[in-house]
Design an enzyme around this catalytic site. Structure first.
Site, mmCIF file in Angstrom:
data_model
loop_
_atom_site.group_PDB
_atom_site.id
_atom_site.type_symbol
_atom_site.label_atom_id
_atom_site.label_comp_id
_atom_site.label_asym_id
_atom_site.label_seq_id
_atom_site.Cartn_x
_atom_site.Cartn_y
_atom_site.Cartn_z
ATOM 1 N N SER A 152 0.846 -1.198 0.000
ATOM 2 C CA SER A 152 0.000 0.000 0.000
ATOM 3 C C SER A 152 0.872 1.236 0.000
ATOM 4 O O SER A 152 1.996 1.209 0.507
ATOM 5 C CB SER A 152 -0.878 0.018 1.258
ATOM 6 O OG SER A 152 -1.525 1.258 1.394
ATOM 7 N N TYR A 209 -1.504 -1.315 10.436
ATOM 8 C CA TYR A 209 -1.697 -1.618 9.016
ATOM 9 C C TYR A 209 -0.524 -1.080 8.198
ATOM 10 O O TYR A 209 0.064 -1.797 7.373
ATOM 11 C CB TYR A 209 -3.016 -0.988 8.561
ATOM 12 C CG TYR A 209 -3.313 -1.091 7.083
ATOM 13 C CD1 TYR A 209 -3.781 -2.276 6.521
ATOM 14 C CD2 TYR A 209 -3.143 0.007 6.243
ATOM 15 C CE1 TYR A 209 -4.072 -2.360 5.165
ATOM 16 C CE2 TYR A 209 -3.429 -0.068 4.890
ATOM 17 C CZ TYR A 209 -3.887 -1.252 4.348
ATOM 18 O OH TYR A 209 -4.175 -1.330 3.008
HETATM 19 N N1 LIG Z 1 -8.785 -0.253 -1.374
HETATM 20 C C1 LIG Z 1 -7.713 0.494 -1.372
HETATM 21 O O1 LIG Z 1 -7.765 1.686 -1.661
HETATM 22 C C2 LIG Z 1 -6.377 -0.090 -1.052
HETATM 23 C C3 LIG Z 1 -5.273 0.762 -1.003
HETATM 24 C C4 LIG Z 1 -4.029 0.230 -0.730
HETATM 25 C C5 LIG Z 1 -3.875 -1.119 -0.526
HETATM 26 N N2 LIG Z 1 -4.962 -1.931 -0.560
HETATM 27 C C6 LIG Z 1 -4.740 -3.359 -0.315
HETATM 28 O O2 LIG Z 1 -5.382 -4.125 -1.325
HETATM 29 C C7 LIG Z 1 -5.800 -5.374 -0.794
HETATM 30 C C8 LIG Z 1 -7.265 -5.582 -1.053
HETATM 31 O O3 LIG Z 1 -7.948 -4.483 -0.521
HETATM 32 P P1 LIG Z 1 -9.505 -4.287 -0.718
HETATM 33 O O4 LIG Z 1 -9.778 -2.857 -0.558
HETATM 34 O O5 LIG Z 1 -9.937 -4.969 -1.941
HETATM 35 O O6 LIG Z 1 -10.010 -5.029 0.624
HETATM 36 P P2 LIG Z 1 -11.431 -5.500 1.089
HETATM 37 O O7 LIG Z 1 -12.488 -5.052 0.165
HETATM 38 O O8 LIG Z 1 -11.509 -5.119 2.527
HETATM 39 O O9 LIG Z 1 -11.271 -7.090 0.978
HETATM 40 C C9 LIG Z 1 -10.422 -7.774 1.826
HETATM 41 C C10 LIG Z 1 -10.414 -9.251 1.456
HETATM 42 O O10 LIG Z 1 -9.598 -9.944 2.383
HETATM 43 C C11 LIG Z 1 -10.312 -11.044 2.932
HETATM 44 N N3 LIG Z 1 -9.938 -11.210 4.318
HETATM 45 C C12 LIG Z 1 -9.928 -10.280 5.300
HETATM 46 N N4 LIG Z 1 -9.536 -10.832 6.464
HETATM 47 C C13 LIG Z 1 -9.293 -12.136 6.212
HETATM 48 C C14 LIG Z 1 -8.892 -13.231 7.020
HETATM 49 N N5 LIG Z 1 -8.665 -13.114 8.335
HETATM 50 N N6 LIG Z 1 -8.752 -14.435 6.437
HETATM 51 C C15 LIG Z 1 -9.012 -14.595 5.115
HETATM 52 N N7 LIG Z 1 -9.394 -13.606 4.301
HETATM 53 C C16 LIG Z 1 -9.536 -12.390 4.849
HETATM 54 C C17 LIG Z 1 -11.795 -10.662 2.782
HETATM 55 O O11 LIG Z 1 -12.627 -11.801 2.616
HETATM 56 P P3 LIG Z 1 -13.518 -12.410 3.806
HETATM 57 O O12 LIG Z 1 -14.201 -11.271 4.491
HETATM 58 O O13 LIG Z 1 -14.423 -13.381 3.113
HETATM 59 O O14 LIG Z 1 -12.558 -13.141 4.679
HETATM 60 C C18 LIG Z 1 -11.797 -9.859 1.487
HETATM 61 O O15 LIG Z 1 -11.949 -10.719 0.374
HETATM 62 C C19 LIG Z 1 -5.428 -5.342 0.681
HETATM 63 O O16 LIG Z 1 -4.159 -5.944 0.856
HETATM 64 C C20 LIG Z 1 -5.327 -3.860 0.981
HETATM 65 O O17 LIG Z 1 -4.487 -3.602 2.075
HETATM 66 C C21 LIG Z 1 -6.217 -1.445 -0.819
#
Ligand SMILES: NC(=O)c1ccc[n+]([C@@H]2O[C@H](COP(=O)([O-])OP(=O)(O)OC[C@H]3O[C@@H](n4cnc5c(N)ncnc54)[C@H](OP(=O)(O)O)[C@@H]3O)[C@@H](O)[C@H]2O)c1
Length: 251
Positions: free
Chosen positions: A149, A163
């Site tokens: 990130s 985080y």
């Molecule tokens: N969105 C952004 O702007 C942004 C920016 C920078 C980095 N990122 C990174 O991109 C990645 C995806 O982000 P996102 O925004 O798409 O996240 P999100 O919508 O919150 O989705 C998170 C995913 O992780 C799974 N998850 C969470 N805790 C878990 C656990 N304990 N065991 C297994 N699975 C788990 C969730 O599935 P379940 O709930 O089914 O377990 C979900 O599929 C992450 O690494 C995040 O840090 C995102």
């Protein structure tokens, strides 16, 4: 469609496929004809929008070390059908706990148990998966993509300290693993998204748009395209890199 004997599709193991960036990634790889084995806490959804079956979903809580160990043996078992080859591992799942009313959890107030949970899901689980699937990745000369990130390199108004530091650690791990896994033909890279339109974003993120040179949030499909690039032969000499996907926010 699940893997059948003689099926020669490339295979991806992806954590956190149920929504956001992971969801866009599974759609992207499926479109290219890959088999995608998804891992998250939720059960397989019958209304899954890509051609997969429950055989290609593993329910795992990455915050539980034992469960991760079980998931690894289960993944290895399911890969046997195609000669135990794994072409890509994308460590995408992450958690980003907040304080009351969505406030940033700083380094003074973050409870230690929260800190440990964040590191287990965001940092230790990727190490365990990469090491546990090393043999299968080496057999396919595969690729690992760790999702870091922009907050791994700067203080952010909403992202918490645990985080942010877990993402910085994951970027360092990417460098270390690129050195250690490279001789086996496995490339290890990271992608660092900025503000991508997903559920993880905090209210108020829209106000940050003025600081982004492209003046908009990113879309999940734009992130999935870069992940796909890093798992394809188009990036065959890219190893140990962290690619920014943030509309120029880091400048
Ligand atoms: N969105 C952004 O702007 C942004 C920016 C920078 C980095 N990122 C990174 O991109 C990645 C995806 O982000 P996102 O925004 O798409 O996240 P999100 O919508 O919150 O989705 C998170 C995913 O992780 C799974 N998850 C969470 N805790 C878990 C656990 N304990 N065991 C297994 N699975 C788990 C969730 O599935 P379940 O709930 O089914 O377990 C979900 O599929 C992450 O690494 C995040 O840090 C995102």
């Amino acid at each position: 469609m699940s893997q059948t004997p003689g099926d020669d599709r490339k295979t991806l193991v992806l954590t956190g496929a149920s929504r956001g960036i992971g969801h866009a990634t599974v759609k992207r790889f499926s479109r290219e004809g890959w088999r995608v084995i998804t891992c998250s806490r939720q059960e397989f959804a019958d209304n899954c929008p890509w051609p997969a079956g429950p055989e290609d979903h593993i329910r795992v809580d990455l915050s539980d070390q034992e469960d991760v160990g079980y998931a690894i043996s289960e993944i290895r078992r399911r890969l046997e059908a195609n000669g135990s080859e794994l072409h890509a591992l994308v460590n995408n799942a992450a958690i980003s706990p907040k304080a009351e009313a969505g406030a940033r959890l700083d380094s003074i107030r973050t409870p230690m148990h929260v800190w440990r949970d964040v590191f287990q899901v965001n940092f230790f689980a990727p190490i365990m998966l990469a090491r546990g699937l090393f043999k299968e990745l080496a057999a396919a000369r595969g690729s690992i993509v760790n999702v870091t990130s922009i907050v791994g390199s700067r203080v952010h108004p909403f992202a918490g300290t645990a985080y942010a530091t877990s993402k910085a650690a994951l970027n360092s791990l990417t460098r270390e693993m690129a050195a250690d896994f490279g001789p086996a033909g496995i490339r290890v890279n990271a992608i660092a998204p900025g503000e991508i339109e997903t559920a993880i974003l905090s209210p108020g993120t829209e106000k940050m748009i003025d600081d982004i040179p492209l003046r908009r949030l990113g879309q999940t499909a734009e992130v999935a395209d870069v992940i796909y690039f890093l798992c394809s032969n188009q990036s065959s000499y890219v190893n140990g890199a962290e690619l920014h996907i943030n509309g120029g926010q880091h400048v």
